[in-house]
Design a protein around this motif. Structure first.
Motif, mmCIF file in Angstrom:
data_model
loop_
_atom_site.group_PDB
_atom_site.id
_atom_site.type_symbol
_atom_site.label_atom_id
_atom_site.label_comp_id
_atom_site.label_asym_id
_atom_site.label_seq_id
_atom_site.Cartn_x
_atom_site.Cartn_y
_atom_site.Cartn_z
ATOM 1 N N TRP A 251 46.833 40.228 20.793
ATOM 2 C CA TRP A 251 45.639 40.413 21.624
ATOM 3 C C TRP A 251 44.723 41.468 21.026
ATOM 4 O O TRP A 251 45.187 42.483 20.518
ATOM 5 N N LYS A 275 42.140 35.160 21.260
ATOM 6 C CA LYS A 275 42.965 36.374 21.374
ATOM 7 C C LYS A 275 42.191 37.558 21.933
ATOM 8 O O LYS A 275 42.760 38.636 22.121
ATOM 9 N N ILE A 277 40.666 39.747 24.732
ATOM 10 C CA ILE A 277 40.766 40.016 26.170
ATOM 11 C C ILE A 277 39.406 40.508 26.637
ATOM 12 O O ILE A 277 38.881 41.486 26.115
ATOM 13 N N ALA A 298 44.269 41.433 32.615
ATOM 14 C CA ALA A 298 45.047 40.555 31.736
ATOM 15 C C ALA A 298 46.513 40.536 32.137
ATOM 16 O O ALA A 298 47.176 39.479 32.100
ATOM 17 N N ASN A 301 47.015 38.492 35.258
ATOM 18 C CA ASN A 301 46.919 37.060 34.959
ATOM 19 C C ASN A 301 48.039 36.578 34.047
ATOM 20 O O ASN A 301 48.011 35.431 33.570
ATOM 21 N N LYS A 303 48.757 37.213 31.020
ATOM 22 C CA LYS A 303 48.396 36.894 29.640
ATOM 23 C C LYS A 303 49.315 37.611 28.658
ATOM 24 O O LYS A 303 49.727 37.046 27.644
#
Length: 330
Positions: A251, A275, A277, A298, A301, A303
């Protein structure tokens, strides 16, 4: 040397949401113009004469504490990264009192949009040298109080918010703050600033000049050029020092300034935009709050997963910029 890792995060934003159509009622602009050039659709703004950055910082900090059921008395240090304190002497002590972290030392860190990155690095140093065990870092800004709402160049960009993280000591083997890289170029400080302007004539026989702070001033073109050239170089240098490559990144979490900057940085590093955020469209540029605000969302969620490598980079007024690479351990 002991290790350090982030064990909890939290965030808070004001209730009032101002969208681009609302902005177009006070300056000559449009939703399409703003979205195309910035990626911002709306922003949150703090209202009420008794509300300040302390309130947002408190809410974000308490959410981070409550997620892991940590007693505020366990916090050893509070670092408040902000450029918009409600007291020029600092607001961290007010946050400490409101949270009830009576045993914690507290201080402000002023580095604008790079503030949260510098807070992570500063907290990590205190932990790795054994000074403290639990540190609460908060990035919070209410730049709506320093905006000239008749200036189209700046009023469309900024919003208010806060994000917090608790960094805790751990074994060296479990260290999750892998490395960092920081820079400053004071020669370009005028490109993004809130300057102090003195009155023309002295007020008394001592010839002491007094004045006041102005509104946010920004040279958008120069800030863009600065960000897209310096940030990729900082990230590359930091990754190289850790013997990592961009292929190792899960990320990319950049300061949420402008969608064009986010994409340009990713492109220069050959990192896929999937990738990145980002929650820029909902909150705008929240300065020191933008990185922790996006990180918290993030995580909510789902991720980010355990052992993901996250490259975090902040950049802005000063001019300052910096990168920290972390491995997510929770």
């Amino acid at each position: 040397m002991q290790g350090a890792r982030i064990i909890s995060v939290g965030s808070a934003v004001p209730d009032l949401c101002i969208n681009n159509k609302d902005i177009s009622k006070i300056v000559e602009t449009s939703d399409e113009w703003i979205v195309t050039r910035t990626g911002i659709k709306e922003r949150r703004v703090l209202t009420g004469s008794n509300k300040s950055v302390v309130d947002l910082a408190y809410c974000a900090g308490m959410k981070a504490l409550n997620k892991i059921h940590m007693d505020p008395l366990e916090i050893d240090l509070i670092i408040l990264a902000t450029s918009s304190p409600n007291d020029l002497f600092g607001s961290a002590s007010q946050v400490q009192a409101k949270i009830g972290a009576k045993k914690a030392v507290a201080f402000d860190l002023t580095a604008a949009c790079s503030g949260f990155v510098l807070a992570i690095v500063t907290a990590t140093q205190f932990i790795q040298n054994g000074s403290y065990k639990n540190i609460l870092i908060i990035g919070a800004d209410v730049l709506s109080k320093w905006i000239d709402w008749s200036d189209r160049k700046t009023c469309i960009l900024f919003g208010d918010g806060a994000g917090a993280a608790i960094i805790q000591a751990c074994s060296e083997e479990d260290n999750a703050i892998l490395g960092f890289q920081l820079n400053t170029d004071g020669k370009q400080s005028d490109e993004l600033s809130i300057i102090y302007k003195e009155d023309i004539s002295p007020l008394n026989t001592f010839k002491l000049f007094q004045g006041q702070f102005q509104y946010i001033s920004m040279n958008g073109k120069e800030v863009y050029k600065f960000a897209v050239s310096k940030v990729p170089a900082s990230i590359t240098k930091c990754l190289n020092s850790l013997h990592l490559s961009t292929r190792d990144i899960n990320w990319l979490l950049l300061h949420q300034a402008n969608k064009r900057i986010l994409k340009a940085v990713a492109d220069r590093l050959s990192i896929d935009t999937s990738k990145i955020i980002s929650n820029l469209s909902k909150y705008g540029n929240t300065s020191a709050a933008s990185i922790p605000l996006a990180l918290d969302e993030a995580l909510q969620n789902n991720k980010i997963t355990k052992d993901d490598i996250i490259v975090i980079s902040g950049f802005g007024a000063g001019l300052t910029w910096g990168t920290v690479v972390i491995k997510w351990k929770c």
